[in-house]
Design a protein around this motif. Sequence first.
Motif, short mmCIF file in Angstrom:
data_model
loop_
_atom_site.label_atom_id
_atom_site.label_comp_id
_atom_site.label_asym_id
_atom_site.label_seq_id
_atom_site.Cartn_x
_atom_site.Cartn_y
_atom_site.Cartn_z
N GLU A 89 -2.87 4.69 9.50
CA GLU A 89 -2.11 3.57 8.88
C GLU A 89 -2.39 4.08 7.38
O GLU A 89 -3.35 4.39 6.91
CB GLU A 89 -2.87 2.06 8.75
CG GLU A 89 -2.69 1.59 10.31
CD GLU A 89 -3.27 0.10 10.27
OE1 GLU A 89 -4.03 -0.41 9.44
OE2 GLU A 89 -2.94 -0.59 11.43
N TYR A 90 -1.16 3.91 6.69
CA TYR A 90 -1.08 4.04 5.21
C TYR A 90 -0.42 3.03 4.62
O TYR A 90 0.39 2.24 5.08
CB TYR A 90 -0.07 5.58 5.12
CG TYR A 90 -0.68 6.71 5.21
CD1 TYR A 90 -0.85 7.27 4.15
CD2 TYR A 90 -1.17 7.24 6.40
CE1 TYR A 90 -1.48 8.58 4.05
CE2 TYR A 90 -1.72 8.45 6.61
CZ TYR A 90 -2.01 9.07 5.39
OH TYR A 90 -2.49 10.47 5.20
N GLY A 91 -0.93 2.66 3.48
CA GLY A 91 -0.55 1.81 2.46
C GLY A 91 0.27 2.54 1.48
O GLY A 91 0.11 3.74 0.96
N ALA A 92 1.51 1.96 0.80
CA ALA A 92 2.29 2.58 -0.15
C ALA A 92 2.81 1.55 -1.13
O ALA A 92 2.74 0.31 -0.81
CB ALA A 92 3.64 3.17 0.52
N SER A 93 2.84 2.14 -2.28
CA SER A 93 3.02 1.31 -3.55
C SER A 93 4.31 1.76 -4.42
O SER A 93 4.27 3.10 -4.22
CB SER A 93 1.84 0.96 -4.36
OG SER A 93 1.31 2.09 -4.71
N TYR A 94 4.86 1.07 -4.95
CA TYR A 94 5.78 1.55 -6.09
C TYR A 94 5.89 0.53 -7.11
O TYR A 94 6.00 -0.86 -7.00
CB TYR A 94 7.10 1.65 -5.66
CG TYR A 94 8.34 1.93 -6.58
CD1 TYR A 94 8.72 2.97 -7.12
CD2 TYR A 94 9.11 0.61 -6.86
CE1 TYR A 94 9.49 3.23 -8.19
CE2 TYR A 94 10.04 1.11 -7.88
CZ TYR A 94 10.30 2.07 -8.57
OH TYR A 94 11.25 2.09 -9.51
N PHE A 95 5.88 0.96 -8.42
CA PHE A 95 5.90 0.12 -9.58
C PHE A 95 7.12 0.39 -10.46
O PHE A 95 7.17 1.69 -10.82
CB PHE A 95 4.47 0.04 -10.33
CG PHE A 95 3.29 -0.50 -9.67
CD1 PHE A 95 3.09 -1.66 -9.39
CD2 PHE A 95 2.79 0.52 -9.04
CE1 PHE A 95 1.99 -2.23 -8.78
CE2 PHE A 95 1.34 0.05 -8.28
CZ PHE A 95 1.23 -1.11 -8.09
N ALA A 96 7.98 -0.42 -10.55
CA ALA A 96 9.13 -0.22 -11.41
C ALA A 96 8.71 0.38 -12.71
O ALA A 96 7.73 -0.29 -13.55
CB ALA A 96 9.91 -1.18 -11.63
#
Length: 114
Positions: free
Chosen positions: A73-80
Amino acid sequence: MPSLNQAALALAFLLTSTSGTASDAISQEWARLIKADFPPGCVIRLDPYLSSTGVNGVRGGAWLVQTCEGSFEYGASYFAPGVYPEKKRIGVSRTQKLRPLTPAQLKKMYSLDG
């Protein structure tokens, strides 16, 4: 003039329709980063199974990754841009290696298609 409820519904539809696609640039970058965590050709299948989008452009996701080394399992994040400038703008992290499961078990646990 549309009512406030109609505008809110349209906004909610727009956010969910654009955030849930695995073909957008952010999801493609997440997939590239995950694949880079393994030897070339080792990733067998990548499946996003959870996605969220904030009104400020912050996005998060969870991926099931099936590889020659097992399932993860992987978590992913993006911040504008401009949102939480102290954090890495886009990234993925391995959250856990799964115990051996059959394809049918994975499909049921993660609501996967085909």
